[in-house]
Design a protein around this motif. Structure first.
Motif, mmCIF file in Angstrom:
data_model
loop_
_atom_site.group_PDB
_atom_site.id
_atom_site.type_symbol
_atom_site.label_atom_id
_atom_site.label_comp_id
_atom_site.label_asym_id
_atom_site.label_seq_id
_atom_site.Cartn_x
_atom_site.Cartn_y
_atom_site.Cartn_z
ATOM 1 N N SER A 1 0.812 -1.223 0.000
ATOM 2 C CA SER A 1 0.000 0.000 0.000
ATOM 3 C C SER A 1 0.838 1.261 0.000
ATOM 4 C CB SER A 1 -0.912 0.014 1.225
ATOM 5 O OG SER A 1 -0.143 0.172 2.409
ATOM 6 N N GLY A 2 2.071 1.166 0.473
ATOM 7 C CA GLY A 2 2.919 2.342 0.559
ATOM 8 C C GLY A 2 2.934 2.983 1.926
ATOM 9 N N GLY A 3 2.172 2.409 2.869
ATOM 10 C CA GLY A 3 2.148 2.987 4.205
ATOM 11 C C GLY A 3 3.512 3.018 4.861
ATOM 12 N N PHE A 4 4.260 1.934 4.738
ATOM 13 C CA PHE A 4 5.599 1.892 5.328
ATOM 14 C C PHE A 4 6.514 2.922 4.688
ATOM 15 C CE2 PHE A 4 9.976 0.299 5.228
ATOM 16 C CZ PHE A 4 10.230 0.196 6.586
ATOM 17 N N GLN A 5 6.406 3.082 3.358
ATOM 18 C CA GLN A 5 7.274 4.021 2.649
ATOM 19 C C GLN A 5 6.981 5.464 3.052
ATOM 20 O OE1 GLN A 5 6.006 1.234 1.247
ATOM 21 N NE2 GLN A 5 8.037 0.308 1.208
ATOM 22 N N VAL A 6 5.717 5.762 3.340
ATOM 23 C CA VAL A 6 5.373 7.106 3.806
ATOM 24 C C VAL A 6 6.154 7.432 5.072
ATOM 25 C CG1 VAL A 6 3.532 8.489 4.842
ATOM 26 C CG2 VAL A 6 3.075 7.185 2.759
ATOM 27 N N PHE A 7 6.260 6.443 5.967
ATOM 28 C CA PHE A 7 6.953 6.662 7.228
ATOM 29 C C PHE A 7 8.466 6.653 7.060
ATOM 30 C CE2 PHE A 7 2.784 5.389 8.598
ATOM 31 C CZ PHE A 7 2.561 6.121 9.756
ATOM 32 N N SER A 8 8.973 5.806 6.165
ATOM 33 C CA SER A 8 10.421 5.621 6.077
ATOM 34 C C SER A 8 11.092 6.545 5.063
ATOM 35 C CB SER A 8 10.739 4.163 5.713
ATOM 36 O OG SER A 8 10.223 3.843 4.433
ATOM 37 N N LEU A 9 10.351 6.936 4.004
ATOM 38 C CA LEU A 9 10.953 7.744 2.944
ATOM 39 C C LEU A 9 10.373 9.153 2.873
ATOM 40 C CD1 LEU A 9 11.143 5.175 0.000
ATOM 41 C CD2 LEU A 9 12.998 5.931 1.478
ATOM 42 N N GLY A 10 9.057 9.213 2.863
ATOM 43 C CA GLY A 10 8.412 10.515 2.775
ATOM 44 C C GLY A 10 8.455 11.227 4.122
ATOM 45 N N LYS A 11 8.170 12.496 4.106
ATOM 46 C CA LYS A 11 8.112 13.261 5.346
ATOM 47 C C LYS A 11 6.669 13.250 5.824
ATOM 48 C CE LYS A 11 9.051 17.768 7.435
ATOM 49 N NZ LYS A 11 9.492 19.162 7.178
ATOM 50 N N PHE B 1 1.319 13.431 3.726
ATOM 51 C CA PHE B 1 2.767 13.294 3.660
ATOM 52 C C PHE B 1 3.347 14.131 2.533
ATOM 53 C CE2 PHE B 1 0.926 10.139 0.884
ATOM 54 C CZ PHE B 1 1.756 10.100 -0.227
ATOM 55 N N LYS B 2 4.659 14.294 2.573
ATOM 56 C CA LYS B 2 5.389 14.977 1.511
ATOM 57 C C LYS B 2 6.211 13.966 0.736
ATOM 58 C CE LYS B 2 5.827 19.595 3.545
ATOM 59 N NZ LYS B 2 6.782 20.675 3.940
ATOM 60 N N SER B 3 6.253 14.137 -0.576
ATOM 61 C CA SER B 3 7.025 13.260 -1.445
ATOM 62 C C SER B 3 8.506 13.347 -1.121
ATOM 63 C CB SER B 3 6.797 13.653 -2.909
ATOM 64 O OG SER B 3 7.780 13.104 -3.751
ATOM 65 N N GLY C 1 9.148 16.977 -2.451
ATOM 66 C CA GLY C 1 8.559 17.680 -1.324
ATOM 67 C C GLY C 1 7.101 18.065 -1.501
ATOM 68 N N SER C 2 6.479 17.662 -2.609
ATOM 69 C CA SER C 2 5.069 17.993 -2.845
ATOM 70 C C SER C 2 4.187 17.275 -1.830
ATOM 71 C CB SER C 2 4.659 17.613 -4.267
ATOM 72 O OG SER C 2 4.922 16.238 -4.524
ATOM 73 N N GLU C 3 3.038 17.866 -1.525
ATOM 74 C CA GLU C 3 2.157 17.341 -0.487
ATOM 75 C C GLU C 3 1.104 16.406 -1.074
ATOM 76 O OE1 GLU C 3 0.572 20.561 1.772
ATOM 77 O OE2 GLU C 3 2.536 21.310 2.391
ATOM 78 N N HIS C 4 0.853 15.314 -0.344
ATOM 79 C CA HIS C 4 -0.089 14.297 -0.824
ATOM 80 C C HIS C 4 -0.882 13.729 0.341
ATOM 81 C CE1 HIS C 4 1.901 14.168 -4.793
ATOM 82 N NE2 HIS C 4 3.006 14.361 -4.081
ATOM 83 N N PHE C 5 -1.934 12.965 -0.002
ATOM 84 C CA PHE C 5 -2.797 12.349 1.002
ATOM 85 C C PHE C 5 -3.184 10.950 0.548
ATOM 86 C CE2 PHE C 5 -7.234 11.417 2.283
ATOM 87 C CZ PHE C 5 -7.041 11.299 3.650
ATOM 88 N N PHE C 6 -3.006 9.986 1.433
ATOM 89 C CA PHE C 6 -3.455 8.613 1.204
ATOM 90 C C PHE C 6 -4.560 8.278 2.196
ATOM 91 C CE2 PHE C 6 0.230 6.009 -0.912
ATOM 92 C CZ PHE C 6 -0.015 6.668 -2.104
ATOM 93 N N SER C 7 -5.689 7.825 1.685
ATOM 94 C CA SER C 7 -6.740 7.268 2.523
ATOM 95 C C SER C 7 -6.855 5.787 2.203
ATOM 96 C CB SER C 7 -8.073 7.966 2.251
ATOM 97 O OG SER C 7 -8.534 7.640 0.934
ATOM 98 N N PRO C 8 -7.474 4.992 3.062
ATOM 99 C CA PRO C 8 -7.693 3.585 2.727
ATOM 100 C C PRO C 8 -8.439 3.418 1.411
ATOM 101 C CG PRO C 8 -8.173 3.982 5.035
ATOM 102 C CD PRO C 8 -7.948 5.321 4.420
ATOM 103 N N GLU C 9 -9.409 4.288 1.174
ATOM 104 C CA GLU C 9 -10.199 4.206 -0.062
ATOM 105 C C GLU C 9 -9.358 4.518 -1.293
ATOM 106 O OE1 GLU C 9 -12.899 5.055 3.385
ATOM 107 O OE2 GLU C 9 -11.039 5.948 2.631
ATOM 108 N N LEU C 10 -8.485 5.521 -1.182
ATOM 109 C CA LEU C 10 -7.663 5.891 -2.335
ATOM 110 C C LEU C 10 -6.687 4.783 -2.681
ATOM 111 C CD1 LEU C 10 -6.677 7.894 -4.467
ATOM 112 C CD2 LEU C 10 -5.142 8.872 -2.740
ATOM 113 N N VAL C 11 -6.108 4.144 -1.687
ATOM 114 C CA VAL C 11 -5.158 3.060 -1.951
ATOM 115 C C VAL C 11 -5.837 1.922 -2.702
ATOM 116 C CG1 VAL C 11 -3.779 1.247 -0.871
ATOM 117 C CG2 VAL C 11 -3.570 3.601 -0.078
#
Length: 366
Positions: free
Chosen positions: A90-100, A111-113, A117-127
Motif C-alpha cells: 500500500s505504501g504505508g511503510f514508505q510514507v513513514f520511512s521515505l516521505g516526510k 505526507f510529503k514526497s 517535497g510535494s504534499e499528498h494524502f493517502f486514505s484507505p479508499e484511495l489506496v
C-alpha cells in the motif's frame, strides 16, 4: 483469487495461489520491483528463474510515473510487460520511512514526497482505488505502521486504527479482480496481535499479512510473534509475512505456517557485494577471492555460477562494473527461488525437518 493448501508437514504448508494473471506455488518469495522493475535483472530473467509473482509499491508508482500514465498504458502489467502475478504494497511503510510524514489522522495519511517535497494524502479508499486502477492481482490495505519500540497504548491505538481502515478498504472495493489482503498489527504485544486477528479474520479478505515485523525488533521477538500469529489466521487463505527476507528467517516462518515473503535483501545485498550460497554468505569484495577461480556456489546451477569464478566476480565488483550488479543479482534471486522450491518439495514429501537440519548444517548464519 483462488488458494488451496495441497500438503502440510507440521504447520508448514504447500499450496497454489491463482490470480487474474497466472498462478504460483507456495511457500514463495516475491522479488521486489518497487517501481515496476526488479533492480539488476530483466523481466525475462525473472521469469526464467522460475518466479511468477513479484511485488511493486503503490507509494512509489503513485508518485512516479503516476496513476494516469499506468492507466493509459492499460494497467501495470502492460506498462511493465510482465505476464505473471503482481502484488502491491500500500505504501504505508514508505510514507513513514521515505516521505516526510506531515500528519496521520482517522481520515488517512498526509505526507510529503521524498522526490520533490510535494504534499499528498493517502486514505484507505484511495489506496484500494489506485490498486484496482493498476489492475494488480493482490493489493495490500493501508495500515498504520507501528514502530519498534512502541508503548502498549501506542500499539493498541495503531492496531485499532488499522482495523478501522481495513473495514473502509473492504467497502471501497469495486471489483474482485484485485484481491485484497488484511494486515495484522499490534507490535510485540501478544494480546494485541491476537485481538487484531480476531477482528480481521471474519472479514472478506482473500488473504492476510503479518505486518510490523523486521522493523528493528530482536530476531527472537520476530520469531515469537510469527509463531504466535500465523497458526491463528484462516487455514484456507494465504499468509504473508511482510518484509522478512533472510534465508534463516524465511525457513523459521515457513515452519510456523507462513506462505508468502518479500524483501529487498537478495537484490540490495547483490549490489553491495554480498552473495548467498549453500555454505553461507560470501563477501565477494574480500581480497581473499582475488585468485579464487572456483565457482561461487558448487551446488548452484544459475547462469552466474555456471560461467564465472569468484575471482572474476570480485574483479567486477571492485572495478565498479555494471555487470557486477547484474550477475550478483541473478545468483541471489536464483538462490532464493531454489530455496523456496526445496522447501515446497520437503513439505510435499513430509521431510521439512530433515531439510531444515541439512540446510543449517551447511549454512553459516550471521
Amino acid at each position: 483469487m483462488e488458494f488451496k493448501v495441497l500438503a502440510t508437514d507440521g504447520k508448514a504448508r504447500y499450496g497454489k495461489l491463482k490470480g487474474t494473471h497466472g498462478e504460483t506455488e507456495t511457500p514463495c518469495f516475491m522479488p521486489v520491483g518497487t517501481l515496476g522493475a526488479v533492480k539488476g535483472v530483466t523481466w525475462n530473467e525473472i521469469s526464467e528463474m522460475g518466479y511468477s509473482l513479484v511485488l511493486s509499491n503503490v507509494y512509489h508508482l503513485y508518485l512516479r510515473p503516476g496513476i494516469e500514465v499506468i492507466e493509459k498504458a492499460g494497467g501495470l502489467h502492460r506498462f511493465v510487460n510482465w505476464n505473471g502475478l503482481i502484488l502491491t504494497d500500500s505504501g504505508g511503510f514508505q510514507v513513514f520511512s521515505l516521505g516526510k510524514l506531515m500528519k496521520i489522522s482517522e481520515e488517512g495519511i498526509y505526507f510529503k514526497s521524498h522526490i520533490d517535497g510535494s504534499e499528498h494524502f493517502f486514505s484507505p479508499e484511495l489506496v484500494v482505488e489506485l490498486e484496482e486502477k493498476m489492475g494488480v492481482d493482490i493489493g495490500m490495505v493501508l495500515d498504520e505502521c507501528t514502530p519498534y519500540p512502541a508503548t502498549y497504548e501506542y500499539a493498541k491505538h495503531s492496531m485499532e486504527r488499522t482495523v478501522r481502515w481495513a473495514l473502509r478498504s473492504i467497502k471501497a472495493r469495486t471489483t474482485d479482480k484485485t484481491a485484497i489482503f488484511g494486515i495484522v498489527q499490534g507490535g510485540t504485544y501478544d494480546d494485541l496481535r491476537l485481538k487484531c486477528v480476531e477482528l480481521l479474520k471474519g472479514l472478506p479478505f482473500e488473504g492476510f499479512a503479518i505486518g510490523g515485523l523486521s522493523v528493528g525488533e530482536p530476531k527472537e521477538e520476530m520469531y515469537r510473534i510469527t509463531k504466535l500469529v500465523a497458526p491463528t489466521l484462516p487455514e484456507e487463505k494465504p499468509r504473508y509475512l511482510m518484509g522478512v527476507g533472510k534465508p534463516e528467517d524465511i525457513i523459521e516462518a515457513v515452519e510456523a505456517g507462513v506462505d508468502m515473503f518479500d524483501c529487498v535483501i537478495p537484490t540490495r545485498n547483490a549490489r553491495n557485494g554480498t552473495l548467498f550460497t549453500s555454505r553461507g554468505k560470501v563477501n565477494i569484495k574480500s581480497a581473499k577471492y582475488k585468485n579464487d577461480f572456483s565457482p561461487l556456489d558448487p551446488e548452484c546451477d544459475c547462469y552466474t555460477c555456471r560461467n564465472f569464478t569468484k575471482a572474476y566476480l570480485r574483479h567486477l565488483y571492485v572495478s565498479k562494473e555494471i555487470n557486477s550488479a547484474i550477475l550478483n543479482t541473478i545468483h541471489n534471486l536464483y538462490f532464493y527461488n531454489r530455496l523456496m522450491k526445496k522447501m515446497r518439495e520437503a513439505i510435499k514429501n513430509g521431510e521439512f525437518q530433515e531439510f531444515k537440519k541439512e540446510f543449517f548444517s551447511k549454512y553459516l548464519t550471521f
